[in-house]
Design an enzyme around this catalytic site. Structure first.
Site, PDB file in Angstrom:
ATOM      1  N   ILE A   1      -7.156  -5.203   7.826  1.00 35.68           N
ATOM      2  CA  ILE A   1      -8.231  -4.252   7.574  1.00 35.68           C
ATOM      3  C   ILE A   1      -9.230  -4.759   6.534  1.00 35.68           C
ATOM      4  O   ILE A   1     -10.405  -4.372   6.535  1.00 35.68           O
ATOM      5  CB  ILE A   1      -7.630  -2.892   7.134  1.00 35.68           C
ATOM      6  CG1 ILE A   1      -8.712  -1.813   7.047  1.00 35.68           C
ATOM      7  CG2 ILE A   1      -6.879  -3.012   5.835  1.00 35.68           C
ATOM      8  CD1 ILE A   1      -8.146  -0.430   6.758  1.00 35.68           C
TER       9      ILE A   1
ATOM     10  N   LYS B   1     -13.094  -0.538   5.630  1.00 35.47           N
ATOM     11  CA  LYS B   1     -13.277  -1.336   4.412  1.00 35.47           C
ATOM     12  C   LYS B   1     -14.453  -2.302   4.522  1.00 35.47           C
ATOM     13  O   LYS B   1     -15.287  -2.372   3.626  1.00 35.47           O
ATOM     14  CB  LYS B   1     -11.985  -2.111   4.097  1.00 35.47           C
ATOM     15  CG  LYS B   1     -10.723  -1.257   4.092  1.00 35.47           C
ATOM     16  CD  LYS B   1     -10.799  -0.085   3.123  1.00 35.47           C
ATOM     17  CE  LYS B   1      -9.519   0.738   3.153  1.00 35.47           C
ATOM     18  NZ  LYS B   1      -9.570   1.897   2.240  1.00 35.47           N
TER      19      LYS B   1
ATOM     20  N   ASP C   1      -1.776  -6.394   9.378  1.00 30.91           N
ATOM     21  CA  ASP C   1      -2.834  -5.428   9.096  1.00 30.91           C
ATOM     22  C   ASP C   1      -3.962  -6.184   8.398  1.00 30.91           C
ATOM     23  O   ASP C   1      -3.860  -6.532   7.222  1.00 30.91           O
ATOM     24  CB  ASP C   1      -2.296  -4.307   8.203  1.00 30.91           C
ATOM     25  CG  ASP C   1      -3.305  -3.194   7.974  1.00 30.91           C
ATOM     26  OD1 ASP C   1      -4.517  -3.464   8.094  1.00 30.91           O
ATOM     27  OD2 ASP C   1      -2.893  -2.064   7.673  1.00 30.91           O
TER      28      ASP C   1
ATOM     29  N   TYR D   1       0.836  -1.206   0.000  1.00 29.28           N
ATOM     30  CA  TYR D   1       0.000   0.000   0.000  1.00 29.28           C
ATOM     31  C   TYR D   1       0.871   1.256   0.000  1.00 29.28           C
ATOM     32  O   TYR D   1       1.702   1.426   0.891  1.00 29.28           O
ATOM     33  CB  TYR D   1      -0.906  -0.052   1.225  1.00 29.28           C
ATOM     34  CG  TYR D   1      -1.610   1.218   1.593  1.00 29.28           C
ATOM     35  CD1 TYR D   1      -2.384   1.916   0.671  1.00 29.28           C
ATOM     36  CD2 TYR D   1      -1.528   1.716   2.891  1.00 29.28           C
ATOM     37  CE1 TYR D   1      -3.047   3.082   1.032  1.00 29.28           C
ATOM     38  CE2 TYR D   1      -2.194   2.878   3.266  1.00 29.28           C
ATOM     39  CZ  TYR D   1      -2.948   3.558   2.330  1.00 29.28           C
ATOM     40  OH  TYR D   1      -3.602   4.717   2.681  1.00 29.28           O
TER      41      TYR D   1
END
Length: 467
Positions: A233, A272, A231, A145
């Site tokens: 998410i 998300k 992570d 990212y």
């Protein structure tokens, strides 16, 4: 005299990345079906707008919650006053239950070990402050990212060393790549404090395999002073097999994980899965009491509002709603992802096979005029300015191979996605025609040159005979 601090003016924020520059171009000329039909369509934003109607339906059925009432009486004043930065116990309990439900209740989370933050951005930066000194490094698998260059490095002073993953094995982490990244950090005199991964991956849209996760656990176990940040998410966006496996599930399965439980940390957010990035709700989960205590103190710089916590504690506490939402949202994501893949295929473009996320990792290497990142940027600029699509080039995600792009599909209507795919297909067709025309012209010129050379050669030959 310097007007601003060195930190404020340094260029490590990453704002000059093509990832952010594409957003800027979109904001100058945003697509609108009625008012600006030739504008740029935003396909660089990983937002989930597919299930807003489910959230809005719940709010309509629970007007007291939306109106900040309890048993018909207003609690506005109670919520408006300062709240302890540990967070509302009711919300923390509802959040960890929701996290467990997403993971099929194969693992559970203790609400006393969760730290609330203003989104995953704040969660990741807080962990950097907790775990690393300035100049220490975390290893990240590529592609990753683009915002991590900002989130992990800008204010903390931490460094990122890439774990170089390639398309040869669908960008999976290998033991050799992990070892090479660690050695690269050593060559740069950087102390490795851990590994950070996104699972499911942004930008790949794939879940990590059990073998990859166990590889990371083995690595952390071998390096006594290192941490693993997972992570997660996008954990609720998995819409196809293989299913999502949390790092917490891996630790639970292993018999030798006791010594590293306190060095594994999970980041989560409702941005998300619920499509609520504007609510700024993130979290750190850790079994390390010291990390939890320190991160809680740091969270005072990025709290989640009491009003937000109150509303979401009621929503997430409605088990019937959450069960239905998770299933329906995943169905909608799967349908939309298939729509994107089909549109790409019609344009002669393939992508990495994915099972999660809000985007596709798209292979446009065949559209490059050369296998270089310069050619990738030229193609990206054409797609932004000529085609009118803002997508993210692989170089902004630190991909080692030119020609890959992240393209988002869940932040727009079906009609807009259809238009985007039509624009892309027309571009590919026009580009192919241009290339064929150039090739034919080149062939024609070569033929003409050959005839000219032949005539010249024949004339010279005759002249030689005459002499």
């Amino acid at each position: 005299m310097r007007l601003l601090s060195t930190k404020a003016t340094c260029n490590s924020h990453g704002q000059d990345s093509s990832y952010f520059l594409g957003w800027q171009e979109y904001e100058k000329n945003p697509y609108n079906e009625l008012h600006n039909p030739k504008g740029i369509i935003q396909m660089g934003l990983a937002e989930n707008q597919l299930s807003f109607d489910l959230l809005e339906s719940w709010l309509a059925k629970n007007p007291d919650v939306a109106g900040f009432k309890r048993d018909g009486k207003s609690i506005f004043r109670e919520l408006a006053l300062f709240q302890d930065y540990h967070g509302l116990p009711s919300f923390k309990k509802a959040l960890v239950d929701f996290m467990a439900e997403i993971r099929g209740n194969k693992v559970t989370f203790d609400p006393n070990h969760i730290v609330l933050t203003a989104g995953a951005t704040s969660a990741n930066e807080t962990l950097m402050f907790c775990l690393a000194e300035e100049g220490d490094a975390f290893l990240l698998p590529t592609p990753y990212y683009p915002g991590f260059d900002r989130d992990l490095k800008w204010r903390t002073g931490a460094e990122i060393v890439p774990i170089q993953c390639t398309s040869s094995n669908n960008f999976q982490i290998t033991e050799s790549a992990l070892k090479q990244a660690y050695e690269e950090a050593s060559r740069r005199n950087l102390r490795v404090k851990g590994v950070l991964v996104t699972n499911p991956s942004n930008p790949l849209g794939t879940t990590m395999s059990r073998s990859e996760l166990n590889l990371l656990v083995d690595f952390i176990k071998e390096k006594n002073d290192t941490h693993l940040i997972s992570d997660e998410i996008y954990s609720g966006t998995v819409f196809s097999s293989p299913g999502f496996v949390s790092i917490m599930e891996i630790l639970k399965e292993r018999n030798d994980a006791d010594e590293i439980w306190n060095r594994v940390h999970v980041v989560y957010s409702l941005s998300k899965d619920l499509g609520l990035p504007g609510f700024r709700v993130g979290a750190i989960y850790s079994e390390n009491d010291t990390v939890v205590a320190t991160a809680t103190k740091m969270s005072s710089f990025g709290l989640v509002s009491s009003q937000t916590q109150y509303l979401l504690s009621a929503m997430l506490g409605d088990k019937k709603f959450t069960r239905n939402y998770i299933v329906e949202n995943q169905k909608r994501l799967k349908r939309r992802q298939r729509m994107m893949v089909s549109g790409l295929q019609k344009a002669g473009i393939s992508c990495l096979e994915s099972n999660a996320g809000l985007f596709c990792w798209v292979d446009m290497r065949h559209l490059l005029h050369s296998n270089t990142f310069e050619a990738e940027m030229e193609l990206w600029k054409k797609i932004v300015y000529q085609v009118g699509l803002n997508i993210s080039p692989g170089s902004s995600c630190h991909c080692t191979e030119p020609g890959w792009f992240r393209v988002c599909f869940a932040n727009m209507s079906e009609e807009t996605l259809t238009l985007a795919m039509k624009r892309l297909k027309n571009f590919v067709v026009e580009s192919s025609c241009t290339q064929r025309s150039a090739l034919l012209n080149g062939t024609s010129k070569r033929k003409s040159l050959t005839k000219w050379v032949f005539r010249l050669s024949s004339r010279d030959h005759r002249e030689q005979e005459e002499r």
